[in-house]
Scaffold this motif. Structure first.
Motif, PDB file in Angstrom:
ATOM      1  N   LYS A 185       3.955  -1.136  -5.482  1.00  0.00           N
ATOM      2  CA  LYS A 185       2.777  -0.815  -6.296  1.00  0.00           C
ATOM      3  C   LYS A 185       3.139  -0.298  -7.685  1.00  0.00           C
ATOM      4  O   LYS A 185       2.280  -0.259  -8.568  1.00  0.00           O
ATOM      5  N   LEU A 208       0.797  -1.217   0.000  1.00  0.00           N
ATOM      6  CA  LEU A 208       0.000   0.000   0.000  1.00  0.00           C
ATOM      7  C   LEU A 208       0.835   1.274   0.000  1.00  0.00           C
ATOM      8  O   LEU A 208       0.299   2.365  -0.221  1.00  0.00           O
ATOM      9  N   TYR A 238      -6.324   0.597  -4.079  1.00  0.00           N
ATOM     10  CA  TYR A 238      -5.584   1.402  -3.110  1.00  0.00           C
ATOM     11  C   TYR A 238      -6.449   2.504  -2.503  1.00  0.00           C
ATOM     12  O   TYR A 238      -6.450   2.707  -1.278  1.00  0.00           O
TER      13      TYR A 238
END
Length: 324
Positions: free
Chosen positions: A92, A80, A100
């Motif tokens: 990511k 995250l 997210y």
């Protein structure tokens, strides 16, 4: 909740208790926030239900985020983290995952009732669990107590995440490295009963010639959706046979019919008699699959967790508390 789900709830809880006790996540606890934030799981559930109700594809997105988080650096919410000075190339950036912003929405709902208490890692675990309830009609207990990591590096991903092109023995080895069994692998693969993928992940089985392990009519239909020189980003539903947003044992029926997207799906029946039997068992026994899926989710949720004073409890899920 379906009648089958209601009937198997006791079975699910029993399987989960055994799973947790047998893993290295013994430091995680059920009802972890019962004293520090009694409303935590309810807040996560309510926010998750609203998100999935507004966009039914988000149930699969939460489960996939949880899987990717746990497999890369353990279940520490590293997936995250946004780009920052201390995390210049976070995980990511490597894989185009969804959800997210939705996790941030859930975090905000929890912070509103208990600021600074509930980790993003636990929020993601609870949201994945609640996605099974919303999209699959069955529920189970998920222990808490995970803390958030402070690092995220996309270079950790290639050696950690199983590939859609993997054969069964490599998949078993990949899951085994994380303390998960072949049975867990097959049970968790049921998450491909819902969710989406892109043509770029499917075309290796379509060209230059159709994969012989794929149903011919199914493959020819996919070739129309994903032409040889077409855009690889075209979105496909993982399950084109029934409801693409329902988590169910339909996946195993699709595997048996050779109507699945990935090599990693089809290899479960074409390359191993042992996993082929597991696929058949899950296809025949939806309640048994629910219990196995639930147990495997809890077991996966204990991979390399941070607990106690390790890590931190992030104020926001996209950044460490130092903000660097």
């Amino acid at each position: 909740m379906t009648m089958a789900a209601s009937a198997c709830q006791g079975l699910l809880l029993g399987a989960l208790a055994a799973a947790v006790l047998s893993t290295a996540s013994a430091t995680l606890q059920y009802d972890f926030y019962s004293s520090s934030c009694p409303q935590a799981e309810e807040a996560v559930r309510n926010a998750t239900m609203k998100i999935v109700s507004d966009n039914p594809t988000m149930g699969a997105a939460f489960v996939r985020l949880f899987f990717h988080d746990c497999f890369v650096k353990g279940c520490d919410a590293s997936i995250l983290l946004d780009q920052s000075n201390s995390n210049p190339q976070p995980e990511k950036l490597a894989i185009p995952l969804r959800g997210y912003d939705a996790v941030n929405t859930i975090k905000a709902a929890v912070e509103a009732v208990c600021p600074g208490v509930v980790s993003c890692a636990d929020i993601l675990a609870y949201a994945a669990r609640d996605s099974a309830m919303i999209s699959g009609g069955f529920t189970f207990a998920m222990p808490g107590g995970r803390r958030d990591g402070i690092g995220s590096d996309l270079n950790d991903i290639p050696a950690s995440i199983p590939s859609p092109s993997m054969q069964v023995q490599d998949l078993i080895s990949s899951f085994g490295a994380k303390g998960l069994s072949a049975s867990d692998l097959v049970a968790l693969s049921g998450a491909h009963s819902f969710g989406q993928t892109h043509c770029s992940f499917v075309t290796p089985r379509l060209y230059p010639s159709l994969d012989k392990t794929m149903d011919k009519a199914f493959g020819e239909a996919l070739q129309k959706e994903c032409p040889r020189r077409g855009p690889g980003g075209t979105v496909l539903n993982n399950n084109v046979v029934t409801d693409p947003n329902a988590l169910s044992n339909q996946y195993y029926k699709n595997v048996i019919a050779r109507q699945v997207m990935f090599t990693s799906d089809q290899t479960l029946t074409t390359s191993s008699n042992a996993t082929a039997r597991m696929v058949q068992d899950n296809a025949d026994d939806p309640v048994g699959w629910m219990a196995r899926f639930a147990g495997a989710m809890v077991k996966m949720g204990g991979i390399e967790v941070l607990t106690g004073t390790q890590g931190e409890i992030r104020k926001v899920c996209g950044a460490t508390n130092s903000g660097s």
